[in-house]
Scaffold this motif. Structure first.
Motif, PDB file in Angstrom:
ATOM      1  N   PRO A  40      -8.530  19.204  -0.316  1.00 33.85           N
ATOM      2  CA  PRO A  40      -8.860  19.452   1.090  1.00 33.85           C
ATOM      3  C   PRO A  40      -7.736  18.956   2.008  1.00 33.85           C
ATOM      4  O   PRO A  40      -7.172  17.878   1.797  1.00 33.85           O
ATOM      5  N   ASP A  41      -7.431  19.752   3.014  1.00 30.04           N
ATOM      6  CA  ASP A  41      -6.302  19.433   3.897  1.00 30.04           C
ATOM      7  C   ASP A  41      -6.429  18.070   4.563  1.00 30.04           C
ATOM      8  O   ASP A  41      -5.417  17.395   4.784  1.00 30.04           O
ATOM      9  N   ILE A  42      -7.646  17.643   4.869  1.00 28.44           N
ATOM     10  CA  ILE A  42      -7.806  16.321   5.492  1.00 28.44           C
ATOM     11  C   ILE A  42      -7.321  15.225   4.538  1.00 28.44           C
ATOM     12  O   ILE A  42      -6.712  14.245   4.965  1.00 28.44           O
ATOM     13  N   LEU A  43      -7.549  15.412   3.242  1.00 25.27           N
ATOM     14  CA  LEU A  43      -7.068  14.437   2.264  1.00 25.27           C
ATOM     15  C   LEU A  43      -5.562  14.550   2.072  1.00 25.27           C
ATOM     16  O   LEU A  43      -4.891  13.539   1.817  1.00 25.27           O
ATOM     17  N   ASP A  44      -5.020  15.760   2.200  1.00 27.46           N
ATOM     18  CA  ASP A  44      -3.566  15.906   2.182  1.00 27.46           C
ATOM     19  C   ASP A  44      -2.929  15.103   3.311  1.00 27.46           C
ATOM     20  O   ASP A  44      -1.865  14.501   3.139  1.00 27.46           O
ATOM     21  N   GLU A  45      -3.570  15.105   4.466  1.00 28.91           N
ATOM     22  CA  GLU A  45      -3.050  14.318   5.595  1.00 28.91           C
ATOM     23  C   GLU A  45      -3.101  12.819   5.288  1.00 28.91           C
ATOM     24  O   GLU A  45      -2.188  12.079   5.633  1.00 28.91           O
ATOM     25  N   VAL A  46      -4.169  12.377   4.637  1.00 25.18           N
ATOM     26  CA  VAL A  46      -4.264  10.975   4.210  1.00 25.18           C
ATOM     27  C   VAL A  46      -3.118  10.660   3.247  1.00 25.18           C
ATOM     28  O   VAL A  46      -2.432   9.641   3.395  1.00 25.18           O
ATOM     29  N   LEU A  47      -2.921  11.519   2.271  1.00 25.14           N
ATOM     30  CA  LEU A  47      -1.880  11.286   1.269  1.00 25.14           C
ATOM     31  C   LEU A  47      -0.492  11.292   1.894  1.00 25.14           C
ATOM     32  O   LEU A  47       0.386  10.524   1.474  1.00 25.14           O
ATOM     33  N   TRP A  48      -0.281  12.132   2.909  1.00 22.32           N
ATOM     34  CA  TRP A  48       1.001  12.140   3.606  1.00 22.32           C
ATOM     35  C   TRP A  48       1.235  10.794   4.294  1.00 22.32           C
ATOM     36  O   TRP A  48       2.326  10.239   4.233  1.00 22.32           O
ATOM     37  N   ASN A  49       0.200  10.260   4.937  1.00 20.90           N
ATOM     38  CA  ASN A  49       0.301   8.951   5.580  1.00 20.90           C
ATOM     39  C   ASN A  49       0.563   7.867   4.542  1.00 20.90           C
ATOM     40  O   ASN A  49       1.415   6.998   4.733  1.00 20.90           O
ATOM     41  N   LEU A  50      -0.160   7.909   3.441  1.00 23.04           N
ATOM     42  CA  LEU A  50      -0.030   6.865   2.424  1.00 23.04           C
ATOM     43  C   LEU A  50       1.316   6.904   1.707  1.00 23.04           C
ATOM     44  O   LEU A  50       1.775   5.876   1.204  1.00 23.04           O
ATOM     45  N   ALA A  51       1.942   8.066   1.654  1.00 18.77           N
ATOM     46  CA  ALA A  51       3.240   8.171   0.972  1.00 18.77           C
ATOM     47  C   ALA A  51       4.260   7.216   1.579  1.00 18.77           C
ATOM     48  O   ALA A  51       5.056   6.609   0.852  1.00 18.77           O
ATOM     49  N   ALA A 106      -8.756   5.898  -1.354  1.00 18.74           N
ATOM     50  CA  ALA A 106      -8.113   7.204  -1.478  1.00 18.74           C
ATOM     51  C   ALA A 106      -8.092   7.654  -2.942  1.00 18.74           C
ATOM     52  O   ALA A 106      -8.321   8.838  -3.227  1.00 18.74           O
ATOM     53  N   ALA A 107      -7.852   6.745  -3.860  1.00 15.65           N
ATOM     54  CA  ALA A 107      -7.840   7.091  -5.280  1.00 15.65           C
ATOM     55  C   ALA A 107      -9.192   7.633  -5.715  1.00 15.65           C
ATOM     56  O   ALA A 107      -9.278   8.636  -6.431  1.00 15.65           O
ATOM     57  N   ARG A 108     -10.248   7.003  -5.262  1.00 11.11           N
ATOM     58  CA  ARG A 108     -11.598   7.436  -5.624  1.00 11.11           C
ATOM     59  C   ARG A 108     -11.924   8.798  -5.024  1.00 11.11           C
ATOM     60  O   ARG A 108     -12.454   9.683  -5.685  1.00 11.11           O
ATOM     61  N   VAL A 109     -11.576   8.985  -3.766  1.00 10.22           N
ATOM     62  CA  VAL A 109     -11.929  10.218  -3.056  1.00 10.22           C
ATOM     63  C   VAL A 109     -11.112  11.415  -3.560  1.00 10.22           C
ATOM     64  O   VAL A 109     -11.630  12.532  -3.647  1.00 10.22           O
ATOM     65  N   VAL A 110      -9.863  11.192  -3.925  1.00 11.81           N
ATOM     66  CA  VAL A 110      -9.007  12.305  -4.350  1.00 11.81           C
ATOM     67  C   VAL A 110      -9.159  12.614  -5.846  1.00 11.81           C
ATOM     68  O   VAL A 110      -8.711  13.675  -6.303  1.00 11.81           O
ATOM     69  N   ALA A 111      -9.805  11.748  -6.598  1.00 15.82           N
ATOM     70  CA  ALA A 111      -9.923  11.933  -8.056  1.00 15.82           C
ATOM     71  C   ALA A 111     -10.467  13.298  -8.470  1.00 15.82           C
ATOM     72  O   ALA A 111      -9.940  13.890  -9.428  1.00 15.82           O
ATOM     73  N   PRO A 112     -11.492  13.849  -7.809  1.00 16.13           N
ATOM     74  CA  PRO A 112     -11.976  15.166  -8.242  1.00 16.13           C
ATOM     75  C   PRO A 112     -10.945  16.292  -8.087  1.00 16.13           C
ATOM     76  O   PRO A 112     -11.084  17.342  -8.696  1.00 16.13           O
ATOM     77  N   PHE A 113      -9.923  16.053  -7.290  1.00 16.72           N
ATOM     78  CA  PHE A 113      -8.930  17.087  -7.010  1.00 16.72           C
ATOM     79  C   PHE A 113      -7.615  16.872  -7.757  1.00 16.72           C
ATOM     80  O   PHE A 113      -6.920  17.829  -8.066  1.00 16.72           O
ATOM     81  N   SER A 114      -7.259  15.607  -8.006  1.00 18.25           N
ATOM     82  CA  SER A 114      -6.014  15.302  -8.718  1.00 18.25           C
ATOM     83  C   SER A 114      -6.139  13.940  -9.383  1.00 18.25           C
ATOM     84  O   SER A 114      -6.029  12.906  -8.708  1.00 18.25           O
ATOM     85  N   GLN A 115      -6.338  13.948 -10.679  1.00 16.49           N
ATOM     86  CA  GLN A 115      -6.425  12.688 -11.418  1.00 16.49           C
ATOM     87  C   GLN A 115      -5.083  11.974 -11.426  1.00 16.49           C
ATOM     88  O   GLN A 115      -5.026  10.752 -11.392  1.00 16.49           O
TER      89      GLN A 115
END
Length: 180
Positions: A40-51, A106-115
Motif C-alpha cells: 500500500p502506498d501509505i506504507l511505501d511513504e513510511v518506508l521512504w521516511n524510514l530509509a 513497521a516490520a510487523r505491518v509490512v510483513a504481509p507485503f514483503s517479508q
C-alpha cells in the motif's frame, strides 16, 4: 534535504492510520514512484521516511538523531546537487529507543507485503533496542519518564512483532509500574 529528530512523527502517524483502517489504503493510489509494488502506498511513504533513519543507524545499533546544515537549501536544485555541507547529530539512546519501536511496528505491518523488508526492519529494531537498553534506558524505574515512554513503546512493538516473553514481561512490568 535535512532530517530533524522530530521528523519521526510522520512515520508514526502513517503507521497508526494504516493500522486503524488498513482496508482504506491501497497500492497504486498515490502515483508515487513505488506505486504498483504490491505494498500500500501509505506504507511505501513510511518506508521512504524510514530509509533515511536506516542510513543513520550505526553498527552498534545507535541511531544518529538527524542531519542538518547551517541553513536550509535554496531549493532550485535537486538534493544530489546541493552545495551546502551537512552533518549528523550523535546517536542518542532515547531517539534510538523510539526508532526501535517504529522499526518494529513497521516490520510487523509490512510483513504481509514483503517479508524481506520486514526482516530487515526487525533486525534494525532489535539492534536499536539493545543499544538503548545497553545504555541503561528502561521502561520502569526512576527517571523523568521520557525515556520510559520510548522504551515501553519499543517493548510493546517488539513484543507484538516477535512474541518474545522477555519483551512481554518488560512491557507488563512497565504497565503495572505506571499504574495504567
Amino acid at each position: 534535504f535535512d532530517l530533524y529528530p522530530t521528523h519521526y512523527t510522520l512515520a508514526m502517524m502513517l503507521l497508526r492510520a494504516y493500522e486503524i483502517t488498513p482496508e482504506a489504503f491501497l497500492d497504486d493510489e498515490l502515483r508515487i514512484p513505488e506505486s504498483g509494488n504490491g505494498i500500500p502506498d501509505i506504507l511505501d511513504e513510511v518506508l521512504w521516511n524510514l530509509a533515511a533513519w536506516e542510513q543513520l543507524q550505526e553498527e552498534d545499533g545507535g541511531i544518529r538523531a538527524g542531519v542538518e546544515s547551517y541553513r536550509h537549501p535554496w531549493g532550485f536544485y535537486f538534493a544530489d546537487e546541493d552545495p551546502i555541507p551537512y552533518w549528523t547529530f550523535s546517536a542518542d539512546a532515547e531517539h534510538t529507543a523510539r526508532f526501535a519501536g517504529i522499526f518494529a511496528q513497521a516490520a510487523r505491518v509490512v510483513a504481509p507485503f514483503s517479508q524481506e523488508i520486514s526482516d530487515r526492519l526487525a533486525q534494525r529494531a532489535q539492534r536499536a533496542y539493545d543499544y538503548a537498553y545497553g545504555l541503561g534506558l528502561r521502561s520502569t524505574g526512576d527517571s523523568d519518564g521520557k525515556e520510559q515512554g520510548e522504551m515501553i513503546y519499543a517493548e510493546s512493538q517488539l513484543f507484538n512483532l516477535k512474541g518474545e516473553a522477555v519483551m512481554g514481561q518488560r512491557f507488563e512490568e512497565a504497565w503495572d509500574a505506571w499504574n495504567i
